[in-house]
Design a protein around this motif. Structure first.
Motif, PDB file in Angstrom:
ATOM      1  N   THR A  81      12.273  24.670 -46.458  1.00  0.00           N
ATOM      2  CA  THR A  81      11.165  25.423 -45.888  1.00  0.00           C
ATOM      3  C   THR A  81      10.418  26.080 -47.033  1.00  0.00           C
ATOM      4  O   THR A  81      10.918  26.164 -48.155  1.00  0.00           O
ATOM      5  N   GLY A  82       9.228  26.572 -46.734  1.00  0.00           N
ATOM      6  CA  GLY A  82       8.463  27.252 -47.763  1.00  0.00           C
ATOM      7  C   GLY A  82       7.321  28.035 -47.162  1.00  0.00           C
ATOM      8  O   GLY A  82       7.078  28.000 -45.955  1.00  0.00           O
ATOM      9  N   GLY A  83       6.621  28.715 -48.026  1.00  0.00           N
ATOM     10  CA  GLY A  83       5.514  29.530 -47.563  1.00  0.00           C
ATOM     11  C   GLY A  83       6.032  30.720 -46.785  1.00  0.00           C
ATOM     12  O   GLY A  83       7.232  30.952 -46.682  1.00  0.00           O
ATOM     13  N   SER A  84       5.112  31.484 -46.253  1.00  0.00           N
ATOM     14  CA  SER A  84       5.484  32.670 -45.506  1.00  0.00           C
ATOM     15  C   SER A  84       4.370  33.018 -44.542  1.00  0.00           C
ATOM     16  O   SER A  84       3.191  32.877 -44.863  1.00  0.00           O
ATOM     17  N   LYS A  85       4.751  33.447 -43.365  1.00  0.00           N
ATOM     18  CA  LYS A  85       3.770  33.919 -42.396  1.00  0.00           C
ATOM     19  C   LYS A  85       4.364  35.105 -41.657  1.00  0.00           C
ATOM     20  O   LYS A  85       5.582  35.242 -41.563  1.00  0.00           O
ATOM     21  N   GLN A  86       3.490  35.932 -41.155  1.00  0.00           N
ATOM     22  CA  GLN A  86       3.937  37.100 -40.406  1.00  0.00           C
ATOM     23  C   GLN A  86       4.499  36.658 -39.069  1.00  0.00           C
ATOM     24  O   GLN A  86       3.943  35.790 -38.415  1.00  0.00           O
ATOM     25  N   SER A  87       5.600  37.251 -38.665  1.00  0.00           N
ATOM     26  CA  SER A  87       6.177  36.989 -37.351  1.00  0.00           C
ATOM     27  C   SER A  87       5.439  37.821 -36.324  1.00  0.00           C
ATOM     28  O   SER A  87       5.148  38.992 -36.564  1.00  0.00           O
ATOM     29  N   ARG A  88       5.171  37.219 -35.206  1.00  0.00           N
ATOM     30  CA  ARG A  88       4.580  37.986 -34.109  1.00  0.00           C
ATOM     31  C   ARG A  88       5.697  38.486 -33.233  1.00  0.00           C
ATOM     32  O   ARG A  88       6.583  37.740 -32.846  1.00  0.00           O
ATOM     33  N   THR A  89       5.647  39.758 -32.934  1.00  0.00           N
ATOM     34  CA  THR A  89       6.654  40.317 -32.042  1.00  0.00           C
ATOM     35  C   THR A  89       6.061  40.417 -30.648  1.00  0.00           C
ATOM     36  O   THR A  89       4.893  40.771 -30.475  1.00  0.00           O
ATOM     37  N   ILE A  90       6.851  40.087 -29.691  1.00  0.00           N
ATOM     38  CA  ILE A  90       6.403  40.144 -28.307  1.00  0.00           C
ATOM     39  C   ILE A  90       6.761  41.512 -27.766  1.00  0.00           C
ATOM     40  O   ILE A  90       7.916  41.941 -27.829  1.00  0.00           O
ATOM     41  N   ALA A 112      13.612  21.499 -58.830  1.00  0.00           N
ATOM     42  CA  ALA A 112      14.171  22.842 -58.994  1.00  0.00           C
ATOM     43  C   ALA A 112      14.883  23.324 -57.732  1.00  0.00           C
ATOM     44  O   ALA A 112      15.794  24.127 -57.809  1.00  0.00           O
ATOM     45  N   HIS A 113      14.439  22.860 -56.572  1.00  0.00           N
ATOM     46  CA  HIS A 113      15.026  23.297 -55.300  1.00  0.00           C
ATOM     47  C   HIS A 113      15.684  22.105 -54.612  1.00  0.00           C
ATOM     48  O   HIS A 113      15.006  21.193 -54.157  1.00  0.00           O
ATOM     49  N   ALA A 114      16.984  22.155 -54.535  1.00  0.00           N
ATOM     50  CA  ALA A 114      17.724  21.066 -53.889  1.00  0.00           C
ATOM     51  C   ALA A 114      17.488  21.099 -52.385  1.00  0.00           C
ATOM     52  O   ALA A 114      17.109  22.123 -51.817  1.00  0.00           O
ATOM     53  N   THR A 115      17.730  19.980 -51.750  1.00  0.00           N
ATOM     54  CA  THR A 115      17.618  19.910 -50.298  1.00  0.00           C
ATOM     55  C   THR A 115      18.581  20.916 -49.669  1.00  0.00           C
ATOM     56  O   THR A 115      19.668  21.166 -50.200  1.00  0.00           O
ATOM     57  N   ALA A 116      18.174  21.518 -48.562  1.00  0.00           N
ATOM     58  CA  ALA A 116      18.995  22.539 -47.902  1.00  0.00           C
ATOM     59  C   ALA A 116      20.276  21.939 -47.325  1.00  0.00           C
ATOM     60  O   ALA A 116      21.335  22.549 -47.380  1.00  0.00           O
ATOM     61  N   PHE A 117      20.174  20.759 -46.762  1.00  0.00           N
ATOM     62  CA  PHE A 117      21.328  20.036 -46.212  1.00  0.00           C
ATOM     63  C   PHE A 117      20.892  18.613 -45.932  1.00  0.00           C
ATOM     64  O   PHE A 117      19.733  18.277 -46.074  1.00  0.00           O
TER      65      PHE A 117
END
Length: 113
Positions: free
Chosen positions: A95-104, A15-20
């Motif tokens: 890529t996949g999934g999701s995580k919160q970004s940490r801000t410095i 269902a999801h083709a390669t990004a490049f």
């Protein structure tokens, strides 16, 4: 009875083709661009899915940087903060999934009286 829970979500390769496609060498800038494009405000992807060809290119790239003996496998490895998952496909990048970004943030100092 114990149940094994696998929190890693694998992409639907059909269902999801390669990004490049990478050519003959690992392209760090293309991966960084992919991560940036797939990120949202406050969230970044959690996994970097690679086919067998791309996994080998990454292993070679890391071997050149850190020495061949230090990169015998990519198992449980991270690249640019994403966990590397090799999928059963000759060539694939996503890529996949999701995580919160940490801000410095700069430390705050209070003025002494």
């Amino acid at each position: 009875m114990k149940q094994a829970i696998n929190s890693t979500t694998y992409p639907d390769l059909y269902a999801h083709a390669t990004a490049f496609r990478m050519e003959k060498t690992w392209d760090t800038f293309a991966i960084a661009r992919l991560i940036r494009d797939r990120s949202e405000t406050g969230k970044t992807p959690a996994f970097l899915y690679l086919g067998r060809e791309e996994s080998e290119l990454l292993r070679q790239h890391l071997s050149e940087a850190f020495g061949e003996e230090s990169v015998t496998t990519l198992h449980e490895s991270y690249y640019m903060g994403l966990k590397i998952i090799t999928v059963d496909q000759e060539s694939y990048i996503s890529t996949g999934g999701s995580k919160q970004s940490r801000t410095i943030q700069a430390p705050s100092y209070s003025a002494a009286s």
